[in-house]
Design a protein around this motif. Structure first.
Motif, PDB file in Angstrom:
ATOM      1  N   ILE A 336       0.832  -1.211   0.000  1.00  0.00           N
ATOM      2  CA  ILE A 336       0.000   0.000   0.000  1.00  0.00           C
ATOM      3  C   ILE A 336       0.861   1.253   0.000  1.00  0.00           C
ATOM      4  O   ILE A 336       0.608   2.212  -0.745  1.00  0.00           O
ATOM      5  CB  ILE A 336      -0.944  -0.013   1.220  1.00  0.00           C
ATOM      6  N   LEU A 337       1.908   1.247   0.827  1.00  0.00           N
ATOM      7  CA  LEU A 337       2.779   2.414   0.879  1.00  0.00           C
ATOM      8  C   LEU A 337       3.557   2.597  -0.424  1.00  0.00           C
ATOM      9  O   LEU A 337       3.748   3.735  -0.889  1.00  0.00           O
ATOM     10  CB  LEU A 337       3.743   2.294   2.063  1.00  0.00           C
ATOM     11  N   LEU A 338       3.995   1.508  -1.022  1.00  0.00           N
ATOM     12  CA  LEU A 338       4.693   1.617  -2.304  1.00  0.00           C
ATOM     13  C   LEU A 338       3.781   2.193  -3.371  1.00  0.00           C
ATOM     14  O   LEU A 338       4.206   2.991  -4.219  1.00  0.00           O
ATOM     15  CB  LEU A 338       5.226   0.246  -2.738  1.00  0.00           C
ATOM     16  N   ASP A 339       2.517   1.803  -3.342  1.00  0.00           N
ATOM     17  CA  ASP A 339       1.546   2.358  -4.302  1.00  0.00           C
ATOM     18  C   ASP A 339       1.443   3.872  -4.153  1.00  0.00           C
ATOM     19  O   ASP A 339       1.335   4.597  -5.153  1.00  0.00           O
ATOM     20  CB  ASP A 339       0.186   1.707  -4.084  1.00  0.00           C
ATOM     21  N   LEU A 385      11.019   1.117  -0.960  1.00  0.00           N
ATOM     22  CA  LEU A 385      10.890   0.014  -0.014  1.00  0.00           C
ATOM     23  C   LEU A 385      11.516   0.385   1.323  1.00  0.00           C
ATOM     24  O   LEU A 385      10.922   0.152   2.400  1.00  0.00           O
ATOM     25  CB  LEU A 385      11.562  -1.239  -0.586  1.00  0.00           C
ATOM     26  N   LYS A 386      12.695   0.966   1.293  1.00  0.00           N
ATOM     27  CA  LYS A 386      13.360   1.368   2.534  1.00  0.00           C
ATOM     28  C   LYS A 386      12.536   2.420   3.274  1.00  0.00           C
ATOM     29  O   LYS A 386      12.428   2.385   4.518  1.00  0.00           O
ATOM     30  CB  LYS A 386      14.760   1.918   2.225  1.00  0.00           C
ATOM     31  N   THR A 390      10.842   1.980   7.029  1.00  0.00           N
ATOM     32  CA  THR A 390      11.076   2.961   8.107  1.00  0.00           C
ATOM     33  C   THR A 390       9.762   3.478   8.665  1.00  0.00           C
ATOM     34  O   THR A 390       9.586   3.578   9.896  1.00  0.00           O
ATOM     35  CB  THR A 390      11.918   4.128   7.570  1.00  0.00           C
ATOM     36  N   MET A 391       8.816   3.790   7.788  1.00  0.00           N
ATOM     37  CA  MET A 391       7.517   4.309   8.232  1.00  0.00           C
ATOM     38  C   MET A 391       6.768   3.278   9.073  1.00  0.00           C
ATOM     39  O   MET A 391       6.133   3.615  10.081  1.00  0.00           O
ATOM     40  CB  MET A 391       6.677   4.690   7.015  1.00  0.00           C
ATOM     41  N   LEU A 392       6.837   2.017   8.688  1.00  0.00           N
ATOM     42  CA  LEU A 392       6.079   0.972   9.379  1.00  0.00           C
ATOM     43  C   LEU A 392       6.750   0.514  10.669  1.00  0.00           C
ATOM     44  O   LEU A 392       6.096  -0.032  11.558  1.00  0.00           O
ATOM     45  CB  LEU A 392       5.883  -0.224   8.444  1.00  0.00           C
ATOM     46  N   LYS A 393       8.037   0.777  10.797  1.00  0.00           N
ATOM     47  CA  LYS A 393       8.733   0.419  12.038  1.00  0.00           C
ATOM     48  C   LYS A 393       8.653   1.509  13.086  1.00  0.00           C
ATOM     49  O   LYS A 393       8.848   1.258  14.274  1.00  0.00           O
ATOM     50  CB  LYS A 393      10.205   0.083  11.733  1.00  0.00           C
TER      51      LYS A 393
END
Length: 394
Positions: A336-339, A385-386, A390-393
């Motif tokens: 979702i974030l990559l989109d 991706l990186k 980072t956002m999800l961690k």
């Protein structure tokens, strides 16, 4: 370099890494489809006026191109379908239905699992599944054990896993299957666009293909049926274009391939498929393989540097796709974030739930390449991706 051939990339800044789901279409293919609808839109194999003759000629030209592309012996061995799914269902519902045992691999797409369930087959009750070794490698010892216990079976195996990109040694699998008087069908959805295929050298009995994963239109594909088996494959559907003679007492069918192509076909799709095959031939399938091999190695090397990445299969036996997870992060959240960053990958089970369950995961992130991709695409994907990690961690 090759992106210039594809209208999709003229209208987007997106990074497209979902080629295992479908490939983009070169302008020559789009133009060919439009050409059919605007200049010779007529039905095939029926009328004898000019446009109808041209439509038939173009339609049959695709059959000949595909025959050459996979090195089939005769054009009548090529039957047009809606794609791999229909091709697999066609053979499952006709030729393969009579076999006591069906053998499949652990890496199959749902399209090569559910048709067997629809026949009432269940695991160890008409359906056997070959184990995978570490790194998702095919277990040849287990396969031979199954063949010994179930000679004269029907084997249905993917050439390349859509979920993980693992390539099966089809020639070795075919040799073993035939040793035990068994027949074999191959799902070629993920192979035809990536490397050279020779059905005579592989000695396969059936080979199922889709156009839309091979730079052609959606909704069209084909099944290769070895010539000597055509007489044993019953008609899947009947109707217009399949009939030699009909009375109210009986129907006499045409010979292959026409007996298997009932009704008005996806003529524009078939014509577009032919143009896609010509486009690939002009570039050279060996050139495409070399381009993708370099891109794939670059993708893998860059992914390998990311902390917490989890791979499931051996990169040396993987083509086209790289599936992975990041420790303690949901794959779909990353997707979702990559989109949001205009990077298209696929996240989920990839229509391969059984192998995901075996691995005890819900799914993976899958980045799949085409020869029009570039190292710049991969660099943008890695940066995105990186950032997502980072956002999800946090």
């Amino acid at each position: 370099m090759y992106k210039e051939d594809f209208p999709f990339f003229e209208n987007t800044n997106s990074v497209y890494l979902d080629n295992a789901a479908t490939t983009q279409k070169p302008k020559v293919v789009v133009d060919k489809v439009v050409d059919y609808y605007t200049h010779f839109c007529a039905n095939t194999h029926r009328s004898n006026f000019g446009d109808a003759n041209k439509a038939t000629k173009e339609f049959e030209n695709t059959r000949e191109l595909l025959k050459q592309f996979i090195n089939a012996k005769e054009s009548k061995e090529i039957i047009f379908t809606k794609g791999v799914t229909e091709s697999l269902n066609m053979i499952a519902s006709t030729f393969a239905k009579k076999f006591k045992t069906i053998i499949i691999s652990s890496l199959e797409h749902h399209s090569n699992i559910t048709p067997w369930h629809m026949q009432g087959r269940r695991l160890h009750d008409g359906l056997e599944v070959v184990n995978t070794k570490d790194n998702l490698e095919f277990d040849f010892e287990h396969f031979e054990e199954l063949l010994k216990a179930n000679p004269n079976s029907f084997v249905s195996i993917t050439h390349v896993s859509n979920a993980f990109g693992t390539k099966h040694d089809i020639k070795r699998i075919v040799t073993l299957a035939h040793k035990y008087d068994s027949y074999i069908m191959v799902d070629a959805a993920q192979s035809l666009a990536h490397f050279e295929v020779d059905v005579q050298d592989l000695n396969v009995d059936f080979y199922a293909m889709s156009a839309h994963k091979t730079y052609g239109p959606t909704g069209v594909g084909a099944i290769y049926i070895k010539e000597e088996l055509l007489k044993d494959v019953s008609t899947y559907q009947t109707g217009g274009a399949t009939i030699n003679d009909v009375s109210f007492e009986r129907s006499i069918m045409l010979d292959s391939p026409y007996r298997y192509e009932a009704g008005t076909q996806n003529i524009a799709g078939v014509v577009g498929f032919g143009q896609a095959l010509t486009y690939i031939k002009d570039i050279g399938i060996k050139n495409i393989f070399e381009i993708e091999e370099e891109l794939y190695k670059y993708l893998y090397n860059e992914l390998e540097k990311i902390p917490g990445i989890i791979f499931y299969n051996n990169s040396s036996n993987t083509i086209g796709s790289r599936s992975f997870n990041i420790e303690n992060i949901n794959c779909e959240d990353i997707g979702i974030l990559l989109d949001k960053m205009h990077i298209a990958v696929r996240a989920g089970h990839h229509c391969a739930q059984p192998i995901m369950k075996k691995l005890n995961i819900d799914g993976t992130i899958r980045a799949s390449i085409g020869f029009y991709n570039t190292k710049d695409d991969i660099d943008k994907f890695i940066v995105g991706l990186k950032k997502a990690i980072t956002m999800l961690k946090d």
